[in-house]
Design a protein around this motif. Sequence first.
Motif, mmCIF file in Angstrom:
data_model
loop_
_atom_site.group_PDB
_atom_site.id
_atom_site.type_symbol
_atom_site.label_atom_id
_atom_site.label_comp_id
_atom_site.label_asym_id
_atom_site.label_seq_id
_atom_site.Cartn_x
_atom_site.Cartn_y
_atom_site.Cartn_z
ATOM 1 N N ASP A 255 -4.330 5.818 -11.178
ATOM 2 C CA ASP A 255 -5.625 5.749 -11.965
ATOM 3 C C ASP A 255 -6.211 4.376 -11.186
ATOM 4 O OD1 ASP A 255 -4.838 6.796 -14.237
ATOM 5 O OD2 ASP A 255 -3.142 5.402 -14.697
ATOM 6 N N GLY A 256 -6.027 4.310 -10.041
ATOM 7 C CA GLY A 256 -6.870 3.216 -9.011
ATOM 8 C C GLY A 256 -6.200 2.738 -8.089
ATOM 9 N N ALA A 285 -6.755 -6.588 -17.766
ATOM 10 C CA ALA A 285 -5.427 -7.053 -17.429
ATOM 11 C C ALA A 285 -4.467 -6.067 -17.497
ATOM 12 C CB ALA A 285 -5.290 -8.260 -18.201
ATOM 13 N N GLU A 286 -4.222 -5.136 -18.545
ATOM 14 C CA GLU A 286 -3.298 -4.105 -18.568
ATOM 15 C C GLU A 286 -3.707 -2.957 -17.796
ATOM 16 O OE1 GLU A 286 -0.248 -4.563 -20.220
ATOM 17 O OE2 GLU A 286 -0.975 -6.553 -20.346
ATOM 18 N N ALA A 290 -1.107 -1.972 -14.991
ATOM 19 C CA ALA A 290 -0.267 -0.460 -14.849
ATOM 20 C C ALA A 290 -0.615 0.109 -13.314
ATOM 21 C CB ALA A 290 -1.177 0.390 -15.762
ATOM 22 N N VAL A 291 -1.601 -0.192 -12.747
ATOM 23 C CA VAL A 291 -1.648 0.294 -11.384
ATOM 24 C C VAL A 291 -0.656 -0.421 -10.477
ATOM 25 C CG1 VAL A 291 -3.108 0.304 -9.312
ATOM 26 C CG2 VAL A 291 -4.152 0.770 -11.471
ATOM 27 N N LEU A 292 -0.394 -1.696 -10.540
ATOM 28 C CA LEU A 292 0.470 -2.297 -9.761
ATOM 29 C C LEU A 292 1.851 -1.868 -10.084
ATOM 30 C CD1 LEU A 292 -0.828 -6.002 -10.105
ATOM 31 C CD2 LEU A 292 -0.925 -4.563 -8.046
ATOM 32 N N ILE A 293 2.349 -1.562 -11.171
ATOM 33 C CA ILE A 293 3.684 -0.865 -11.666
ATOM 34 C C ILE A 293 3.982 0.397 -11.112
ATOM 35 C CG2 ILE A 293 4.988 -0.409 -13.488
ATOM 36 C CD1 ILE A 293 4.232 -2.937 -14.980
#
Length: 457
Positions: A255-256, A285-286, A290-293
Amino acid sequence: MAMPLSFAMESGLNQLALEQAAFQDRNVSGQRSVRDALEIPDCESTLPAKDAGETAWDVAVIGAGPAGALAARQLALRGLRTLLVDRNSFPREKVCGGCISGLGRRLLERVGLTELLEPPSAAPLARFDLAAGGRRVSFELPAGAAVSRLHFDVQLVRRAVSEGAAFLGGTPALVRGLAFGGRFRTLFLQHEDQPVRVRARIVIAADGLGRSSLKRHRAFASQVAAESRIGLGATLSAAASEVAPGCVLMSVAKDGYVGMVHVPGDALNIAAAVDPNLVRDQGPAEAVRAVLIQAGVEPPPGLASAEWRGTGLLTRQSPRHSARRLLVLGDAAGYVEPFTGEGMTWGMLSAMLSAPLLASWLDRDSAGHCDCMAARQQFVRLAQEWSAFHHRHIAPRQRDCRVLAGLLRHPAAVGVAMTLISFAPAVAKPLIRHFWNSGKDVDFAAQVGLPARHAMR
């Protein structure tokens, strides 16, 4: 190689207008810590807007980011009457990774501004960590730096003013037509309720992705990549972050991608390029979380309470880079999702390349200003030279990033690459060097036919 993203006219796209609630002001303690720690100097306007209308300017530069401020400085150094205008008051935040690449450092060295990349104004960078699919690889970086745009842009503006440029902050500008027999381009400054008419022998539009100064000129309407992501940015406290000082951590997912780096002021700068649908559905923020997770990175604390800033769709190109007595520089001339700090370097490179061309053209224009046909022919030559410089030195760098952005959209390809790099890290080193250094140095003196001392100034 075919471009991985298709382009469409901006006016025909659904911009997925983000709800204002997604970017409401929140706890901005990270931002305040940066302001306090950097002790950002004043950057006030140097003249009233109404006085700007009483001067016949050689150059009016719209946009005081790295491209516009550096161009204004380089032109003022040549003794040209230069006006620098920005719609925002300074200091101001920008959605930006804050990373200056190796080439960016060399550009600033050439113009005598190396101190902007030294502590306490900047933090040195030595490592690049790439995280994707739960894996992480690390590489050494050639000399670079991380800056806070709160401080960096103010310092560039102040350097332009110290060399003789006039500055107007908090003043929107709108480019209009020719005047005085075609010898000047006009623009209107929005000053209180009364617009101020300003004239300049040439106008530089360097006001970023939105290019609000050109909204009356449909021929310059951006062509935006249909699958483009939007930019998100925030500043947090660096205290509880897993990102080490001197390291850029880039997290890549379907997603990015999200970049995080320490900047002066004991702050963590976050810059992301994210699917606009995800931001619309979950908020900034979410979406970043999401991308980090997905990449296997622990999200830093404070994402939900941060003050988030956003951009329009990022990847875009301009059908034109010039009109009579009008030149487009920096992000306004075209932009691609940056990955390792290329954005500011592209802007500064465009300023360095254009300033000698503009100064030379203005000299010829002064000598033959009574001959309208000769003046028009001279500008055609300038426009052709600038277009050639842009396509030779800037467009290839943006094309490479566009190809990389396309590859990053395919999780399978990213997974294979991460596996390969994990076993043979040396495979990726040439790519890191290429993108971070953005290719070979540009010989400015040879390109514009000027003595080296003039090219450097």
